[in-house]
Design an enzyme around this catalytic site. Sequence first.
Site, PDB file in Angstrom:
ATOM      1  N   PRO A   1       3.638   0.748   8.492  1.00 22.16           N
ATOM      2  CA  PRO A   1       2.667   1.353   9.401  1.00 22.16           C
ATOM      3  C   PRO A   1       1.997   2.632   8.920  1.00 22.16           C
ATOM      4  O   PRO A   1       1.088   3.127   9.573  1.00 22.16           O
ATOM      5  CB  PRO A   1       3.512   1.638  10.645  1.00 22.16           C
ATOM      6  CG  PRO A   1       4.886   1.869  10.110  1.00 22.16           C
ATOM      7  CD  PRO A   1       5.027   0.906   8.967  1.00 22.16           C
TER       8      PRO A   1
ATOM      9  N   ASP B   1      -5.466  -1.455   0.320  1.00 19.91           N
ATOM     10  CA  ASP B   1      -6.222  -1.272   1.562  1.00 19.91           C
ATOM     11  C   ASP B   1      -6.194   0.183   1.996  1.00 19.91           C
ATOM     12  O   ASP B   1      -5.310   0.951   1.607  1.00 19.91           O
ATOM     13  CB  ASP B   1      -5.609  -2.133   2.679  1.00 19.91           C
ATOM     14  CG  ASP B   1      -6.120  -3.564   2.650  1.00 19.91           C
ATOM     15  OD1 ASP B   1      -7.071  -3.844   1.907  1.00 19.91           O
ATOM     16  OD2 ASP B   1      -5.554  -4.408   3.377  1.00 19.91           O
TER      17      ASP B   1
ATOM     18  N   GLY C   1      -1.544  -2.393   4.552  1.00 18.34           N
ATOM     19  CA  GLY C   1      -0.831  -1.747   5.638  1.00 18.34           C
ATOM     20  C   GLY C   1      -0.143  -2.794   6.494  1.00 18.34           C
ATOM     21  O   GLY C   1      -0.570  -3.950   6.551  1.00 18.34           O
ATOM     22  N   GLY C   2       0.930  -2.393   7.161  1.00 21.73           N
ATOM     23  CA  GLY C   2       1.620  -3.320   8.053  1.00 21.73           C
ATOM     24  C   GLY C   2       2.239  -4.479   7.311  1.00 21.73           C
ATOM     25  O   GLY C   2       2.872  -4.314   6.262  1.00 21.73           O
ATOM     26  N   ASP C   3       2.041  -5.688   7.840  1.00 18.21           N
ATOM     27  CA  ASP C   3       2.558  -6.916   7.246  1.00 18.21           C
ATOM     28  C   ASP C   3       1.387  -7.768   6.777  1.00 18.21           C
ATOM     29  O   ASP C   3       0.364  -7.846   7.470  1.00 18.21           O
ATOM     30  CB  ASP C   3       3.387  -7.684   8.282  1.00 18.21           C
ATOM     31  CG  ASP C   3       3.947  -8.978   7.718  1.00 18.21           C
ATOM     32  OD1 ASP C   3       5.086  -8.954   7.222  1.00 18.21           O
ATOM     33  OD2 ASP C   3       3.245 -10.002   7.762  1.00 18.21           O
TER      34      ASP C   3
ATOM     35  N   LYS D   1     -13.920  -0.651  -1.613  1.00 14.76           N
ATOM     36  CA  LYS D   1     -15.064  -0.373  -2.480  1.00 14.76           C
ATOM     37  C   LYS D   1     -15.403  -1.531  -3.410  1.00 14.76           C
ATOM     38  O   LYS D   1     -16.244  -1.384  -4.299  1.00 14.76           O
ATOM     39  CB  LYS D   1     -14.794   0.894  -3.302  1.00 14.76           C
ATOM     40  CG  LYS D   1     -14.662   2.143  -2.422  1.00 14.76           C
ATOM     41  CD  LYS D   1     -14.427   3.392  -3.257  1.00 14.76           C
ATOM     42  CE  LYS D   1     -14.310   4.622  -2.355  1.00 14.76           C
ATOM     43  NZ  LYS D   1     -14.049   5.850  -3.130  1.00 14.76           N
TER      44      LYS D   1
ATOM     45  N   VAL E   1      38.581  -3.081   6.406  1.00 14.44           N
ATOM     46  CA  VAL E   1      38.495  -3.190   4.947  1.00 14.44           C
ATOM     47  C   VAL E   1      38.041  -4.596   4.556  1.00 14.44           C
ATOM     48  O   VAL E   1      37.144  -4.777   3.731  1.00 14.44           O
ATOM     49  CB  VAL E   1      39.843  -2.847   4.287  1.00 14.44           C
ATOM     50  CG1 VAL E   1      39.781  -3.119   2.782  1.00 14.44           C
ATOM     51  CG2 VAL E   1      40.205  -1.393   4.544  1.00 14.44           C
TER      52      VAL E   1
ATOM     53  N   MET F   1      -6.218  -2.919  16.615  1.00 13.09           N
ATOM     54  CA  MET F   1      -7.659  -2.869  16.314  1.00 13.09           C
ATOM     55  C   MET F   1      -8.496  -2.943  17.583  1.00 13.09           C
ATOM     56  O   MET F   1      -9.583  -3.533  17.587  1.00 13.09           O
ATOM     57  CB  MET F   1      -8.044  -3.998  15.349  1.00 13.09           C
ATOM     58  CG  MET F   1      -7.309  -3.955  14.022  1.00 13.09           C
ATOM     59  SD  MET F   1      -7.741  -5.312  12.918  1.00 13.09           S
ATOM     60  CE  MET F   1      -6.932  -6.681  13.758  1.00 13.09           C
TER      61      MET F   1
END
Length: 406
Positions: A177, A200, A253-255, A222, A30, A337
Site C-alpha cells: 500500500p 508504477d 502498488g498493492g497487489d 512516462k 519445543v 479509486m
Amino acid sequence: MPASQPDAPAYPVGLRLSGRRVVVLGGGQVAQRRLPGLLAAGADVLLVSSSATPAVQAMADAGELAWERRRYRAGDLEGAWYVLVATDDPRANEAASAEAEERRIWCVRSDDADAATAWTPATGRSEGVTVAVLTGRDPRRSAAVRDAVVEGLRDGTLAAPHRRARTPGVALVGGGPGDPDLITVRGRRLLAEADVVIADRLAPRELLDELPPSVQVIDAAKIPYGRAMAQEAINAALIEHAKAGRFVVRYKGGDPFVFGRGMEEAIACAEAGVPCTVVPGISSSISVPGAVGIPVTHRGVAHEFTVVSGHVAPGDSRSLVDWRSLARLRGTLVVLMGVERVREIAAALVEYGRPGDTPVAVVQEGTTAAQRRVDATLETVAEAVRAEGVRPPAVIVVGEVVAVGP
C-alpha cells in the site's frame, strides 16, 4: 580412541532425513517449534507423548506424523536416525538419551545441551539457501545472527549473487500500500535482483533508491504512445527487455491482480513466450483501513466485505459494478479509486437503500507519512472530501466497522 572434549566446537553438517525415521519425545512447545522443519525435510516422524499442543495434534490429525499417546519406554528409538528429547520428565530424558548413545543415534536434548550429542542450530531459509547458526550455548545469539543473515538475503542488502546466469523473464511484484516495509520479502528480494524495473506511481518509491546504478528504472507513467496505449506499451516493454536477456520486475502498488492489470501483463508475456512470475502484494483494500484502526470485518458488526473500483461513476455505461445490490448488503464496502466520484457513489448507495447516516471513512495516502483519515457519513462524505481537500490515492470505507475502535 581420543577422549571426549566437552568444550570442542560442534561439527556443522546437514542431515538428509527424507524417508528416515526421526523420533520426537514430548509434544510441547519445543516439539511444536521443531516439527515443521523435520516434516519439511521429509522425515518419517514418530511422536511419543501422552499429550500435545493443539498445533502438534493438528499435524498428527492431518497425517503428517505418527503419534503414540503414551510416555517413553525403552526400545522406542529402534530404527531411528535422529531423536529429539523434549519431555518434562528428567528421568525419561536421561533414559532416552542413554538409549540413543547405546544405539549411536544423534540425540538433541532440550533440557540439557551438555548431555546432548547434537545441537539444533537456529535455522532460516531464503530462496533455496538454508542458513544455520550455532553459537555454542547461546541460542538467543544464534537466532539474532540467523535473523540478520536471512533478512539480508531476503531484502537484497546482503549480496549473494547467483553463480549461474539468471533466466530472463518477468516478475509482477506487488509493492503493497505504500509503506516500503509492507512489501513481501520475496518481492523485495526480486526487486534487488532486477536488471530492469518498470514502476508504477503508487509502488513504494523509497525502495527504488536502494537499487544499484546498473538497474534501469522506467517510470510506467512516462512510457510513450499516449494514455490510451499505455498498457499496450508497458506490455511491449516487458517483453522487449525480457527477450533481450534481462530480468524485468513490473513493480506495482498493492497487489498485481487487484485492479492492477496484472493478468493483462501475464497474458501478454505468455503469448510472447516470456516466463512470468507473480508475487502477490498486500492490497490497500485491507491494509489501509487497518492502518487507521478500521477492521474490514468485526464479530457482530460485519461478516463480509466487498471491494469495488470507483474509477467510473454509478450509471456510467462502462461500470461493471451492481450498485443496487451493494446498497442492500449489510457488510463493509471498500471503494478504491473512488475519491473523484465519491458524490455519485454515496448518492447511489443512499438511493438504493443504504442509510444516509452510515459511517464512512476516507483514508488518503494510507500507511505513508502523509496518511490522514477523514470521517463522515454517506450523506456528508462528498462535502467532507471537498472541504478537507482529499486527493487520490485514497481508500473509502463504508459501514459500521468505521465506528468500531478503542
